[in-house]
Design an enzyme around this catalytic site. Structure first.
Site, short mmCIF file in Angstrom:
data_model
loop_
_atom_site.label_atom_id
_atom_site.label_comp_id
_atom_site.label_asym_id
_atom_site.label_seq_id
_atom_site.Cartn_x
_atom_site.Cartn_y
_atom_site.Cartn_z
N SER A 18 0.81 -1.23 0.00
CA SER A 18 0.00 0.00 0.00
C SER A 18 0.84 1.28 0.00
O SER A 18 0.45 2.25 -0.67
CB SER A 18 -0.98 0.00 1.18
OG SER A 18 -1.94 -1.01 0.97
N LYS A 67 -8.69 -6.18 11.10
CA LYS A 67 -9.89 -5.74 10.34
C LYS A 67 -11.19 -5.88 11.14
O LYS A 67 -12.08 -5.05 11.02
CB LYS A 67 -10.01 -6.53 9.04
CG LYS A 67 -9.02 -6.08 7.99
CD LYS A 67 -9.32 -6.75 6.66
CE LYS A 67 -8.43 -6.17 5.58
NZ LYS A 67 -8.79 -6.60 4.24
N GLY A 130 -13.98 -17.43 5.46
CA GLY A 130 -13.22 -16.78 6.54
C GLY A 130 -13.23 -15.26 6.39
O GLY A 130 -14.13 -14.68 5.77
N GLY A 131 -12.20 -14.63 6.93
CA GLY A 131 -12.11 -13.18 6.94
C GLY A 131 -12.18 -12.55 5.56
O GLY A 131 -12.87 -11.54 5.37
N TYR A 227 -2.53 -12.33 -3.74
CA TYR A 227 -1.93 -11.37 -4.67
C TYR A 227 -0.95 -11.98 -5.67
O TYR A 227 -0.73 -11.43 -6.74
CB TYR A 227 -1.18 -10.26 -3.89
CG TYR A 227 -2.05 -9.48 -2.94
CD1 TYR A 227 -3.38 -9.26 -3.23
CD2 TYR A 227 -1.53 -8.96 -1.76
CE1 TYR A 227 -4.20 -8.55 -2.37
CE2 TYR A 227 -2.33 -8.24 -0.88
CZ TYR A 227 -3.66 -8.04 -1.20
OH TYR A 227 -4.45 -7.33 -0.35
#
Ligand code: ATR
Length: 277
Positions: A18, A67, A130-131, A227
């Protein structure tokens, strides 16, 4: 004017892409800002957030494992993010923190860009509950998906996610399968618009393939939220699927965060190039 401060919190956070992406955007729009990697241990989250506000941060991204756990420490959270309990972007206004989730939007844009498919009226199969699936699927329900199919080895987790999604809207049909129901899934996958691989299987290079090859039929649209190029992506491409990794989602969730912070259109092209370099 003093330099604006942004960043990303996580534990660990040093591998995050990021900073390169957000800094390229700030520079392209001549915004005098910095974007820091901010490691915060899970047990220090409450104090860590207070500190960010005291230090004058205008906003930050949130990555694993914070998160979900960040929600009680925010002043306000957008409804969809609250229902699913997942926040990846925070903005500070007048000393108060507001939480958003831009992950679902990121995935939506990536799917639109790569497969020319929108969300409304479409069917999406999430491999995993999941998350990662939780963070994005609520946005898909909120945006009018016709059907969401959840496939998970722990059925209780899929059931729990289904309940959350039905709080968002009861208009989307939600079905659950166990990965072992191969013959049923083989017919289901023929009719879905996009399969989204959201388990953590494939993060390590020695992991086995996450989705069985029998389900990877030619022309299937597949997103692996990881990714990098996983064994699944390689197999899917070989078998004639339209398969993409999670970088498009990373780009667009970041672009949306940027827009929330700056109220300006994100320079997506610049951010994409920064991610590639
Ligand atoms: P999170 O904290 O985000 O839920 P996780 O425990 O790594 O992270 O799980 C993410 C997803 O990957 C879940 O759907 C999980 O399945 P379970 O709910 O059954 O645990 C899935 N997952 C993780 N390891 C897996 C494995 N070896 N095989 C199949 N699914 C796996």
């Amino acid at each position: 004017m003093t330099k604006l401060k942004y960043g990303i919190i996580g534990w660990p956070v040093k591998h995050s892409r990021s900073p390169q992406m957000q800094m390229s955007a700030f520079q392209a729009l001549n915004i005098d800002a910095r974007y820091d990697l901010i490691p915060i241990k899970p047990e220090c989250l409450a104090t860590g957030i207070k500190e960010l506000i005291t230090k004058g941060y205008s906003g930050w991204n949130v990555t694993v494992p914070h998160k979900t756990n960040i929600l009680p420490f925010l002043d306000e959270t957008e409804t969809t993010a609250k229902v699913c309990g997942s926040v990846n972007s925070v903005i500070v206004r007048d000393g108060k923190s507001f939480g958003y989730s831009t992950d679902g939007y990121g995935l939506q844009m990536s799917i639109k860009e790569s497969f020319s498919i929108g969300i409304k009226g479409k069917t999406f199969l999430f491999w995993g509950s999941g998350g990662a699936a939780t963070a994005v699927s609520a946005h898909f329900v909120n945006s009018g998906a016709e059907e969401i199919i959840l496939v998970n080895r722990t059925l209780e987790k899929a059931q729990a996610l289904k309940q959350k999604l039905q709080v968002v809207s009861t208009k989307t049909n939600v079905k659950i399968y166990h990965p072992s129901q191969i013959s049923e899934l083989a017919s289901v996958t023929k009719t879905v618009d996009v399969i989204i691989q959201s388990t953590s299987v494939g993060l390590n290079t020695e992991d086995p393939i996450s989705i069985p090859k029998e389900l990877l039929i030619p022309s299937l649209n597949l997103v692996d939220m990881i990714y990098s190029e996983t064994i699944l992506l390689r197999a899917a491409k070989k078998l004639g699927c339209n398969a993409i990794d999670g970088k498009g989602m990373l780009l667009h969730q970041g672009a949306k965060s940027f827009e929330i912070w700056t109220e300006r259109e994100a320079p997506v092209k610049v951010m994409r190039n920064a991610l590639k370099s």
